[in-house]
Enzyme design. Sequence first.
Site, PDB file in Angstrom:
ATOM      1  N   VAL A 175      -5.278   5.146  -7.334  1.00  0.00           N
ATOM      2  CA  VAL A 175      -5.313   3.887  -6.589  1.00  0.00           C
ATOM      3  C   VAL A 175      -5.357   4.349  -5.128  1.00  0.00           C
ATOM      4  O   VAL A 175      -4.341   4.751  -4.572  1.00  0.00           O
ATOM      5  CB  VAL A 175      -4.094   2.999  -6.899  1.00  0.00           C
ATOM      6  CG1 VAL A 175      -4.068   1.778  -6.009  1.00  0.00           C
ATOM      7  CG2 VAL A 175      -4.117   2.578  -8.368  1.00  0.00           C
ATOM      8  N   PRO A 176      -6.560   4.343  -4.533  1.00  0.00           N
ATOM      9  CA  PRO A 176      -6.814   5.104  -3.309  1.00  0.00           C
ATOM     10  C   PRO A 176      -6.260   4.497  -2.015  1.00  0.00           C
ATOM     11  O   PRO A 176      -7.005   4.056  -1.135  1.00  0.00           O
ATOM     12  CB  PRO A 176      -8.340   5.186  -3.282  1.00  0.00           C
ATOM     13  CG  PRO A 176      -8.788   3.941  -3.969  1.00  0.00           C
ATOM     14  CD  PRO A 176      -7.765   3.690  -5.046  1.00  0.00           C
ATOM     15  N   CYS A 177      -4.957   4.539  -1.873  1.00  0.00           N
ATOM     16  CA  CYS A 177      -4.314   4.027  -0.665  1.00  0.00           C
ATOM     17  C   CYS A 177      -4.699   4.837   0.572  1.00  0.00           C
ATOM     18  O   CYS A 177      -4.604   4.335   1.693  1.00  0.00           O
ATOM     19  CB  CYS A 177      -2.800   3.976  -0.838  1.00  0.00           C
ATOM     20  SG  CYS A 177      -2.060   5.525  -1.379  1.00  0.00           S
ATOM     21  N   HIS A 178      -5.170   6.061   0.373  1.00  0.00           N
ATOM     22  CA  HIS A 178      -5.590   6.888   1.508  1.00  0.00           C
ATOM     23  C   HIS A 178      -6.845   6.337   2.180  1.00  0.00           C
ATOM     24  O   HIS A 178      -7.146   6.723   3.303  1.00  0.00           O
ATOM     25  CB  HIS A 178      -5.814   8.348   1.059  1.00  0.00           C
ATOM     26  CG  HIS A 178      -6.897   8.509   0.044  1.00  0.00           C
ATOM     27  ND1 HIS A 178      -6.696   8.265  -1.301  1.00  0.00           N
ATOM     28  CD2 HIS A 178      -8.197   8.881   0.166  1.00  0.00           C
ATOM     29  CE1 HIS A 178      -7.815   8.497  -1.958  1.00  0.00           C
ATOM     30  NE2 HIS A 178      -8.739   8.862  -1.083  1.00  0.00           N
ATOM     31  N   ASN A 193       0.834  -1.197   0.000  1.00  0.00           N
ATOM     32  CA  ASN A 193       0.000   0.000   0.000  1.00  0.00           C
ATOM     33  C   ASN A 193       0.872   1.252   0.000  1.00  0.00           C
ATOM     34  O   ASN A 193       0.637   2.188  -0.761  1.00  0.00           O
ATOM     35  CB  ASN A 193      -0.915  -0.025   1.230  1.00  0.00           C
ATOM     36  CG  ASN A 193      -1.962   1.046   1.200  1.00  0.00           C
ATOM     37  OD1 ASN A 193      -2.737   1.137   0.270  1.00  0.00           O
ATOM     38  ND2 ASN A 193      -1.992   1.851   2.241  1.00  0.00           N
TER      39      ASN A 193
END
Length: 176
Positions: free
Chosen positions: A138-141, A129
């Site tokens: 790519v929504p790692c948050h 991540n």
Amino acid sequence: MTAEPPETLTLDRMETPIGTALVITDQGGVLRAFNWSDYEPDMQSWIARRYAGVTLTEGRGPLRPAFVAYFAGDRNALASVAWEGAGTAFQRQVWAALCLIPAGETWSYARLAEHIGRPTAVRAVGLANGSNPVALVVPCHRVIGSNGSLTGYGGGLHRKRWLLRHEGAPFREVAA
């Protein structure tokens, strides 16, 4: 996603409510890297290692309208952006799973690990991540601690907090 190796890359510097975003696209409009200007030296090193010999030019990129729409309030504006993340098979598996987390929701690292069928690989999932080269798209948050608290974010916790609030996602503030 698997795109052909690029011949040229375009760096688009975009002002956002949380700092200057660096959006790197290839000649086909595929997102190849995303970061914030305060992390530009690290991103430039990453690009030099992954895309040796590729010409990098500055200019307005084709993804600007999607990013403008996202920061203007359309929390799903980035969902259809094509991306290519140079990484291992495991990293790419984690990144693909990240794309399944809807805007306005969060998952824990444990849930993400379970989703990819590797429930004991929570730390490896966290490392994958954290090495996501196309953050935001790519929504790692959207990954938080099991107790609902914010955990690390490569762009800084202040940005993660803003992004999650912007998307209407739940999280728990922990007193410092």
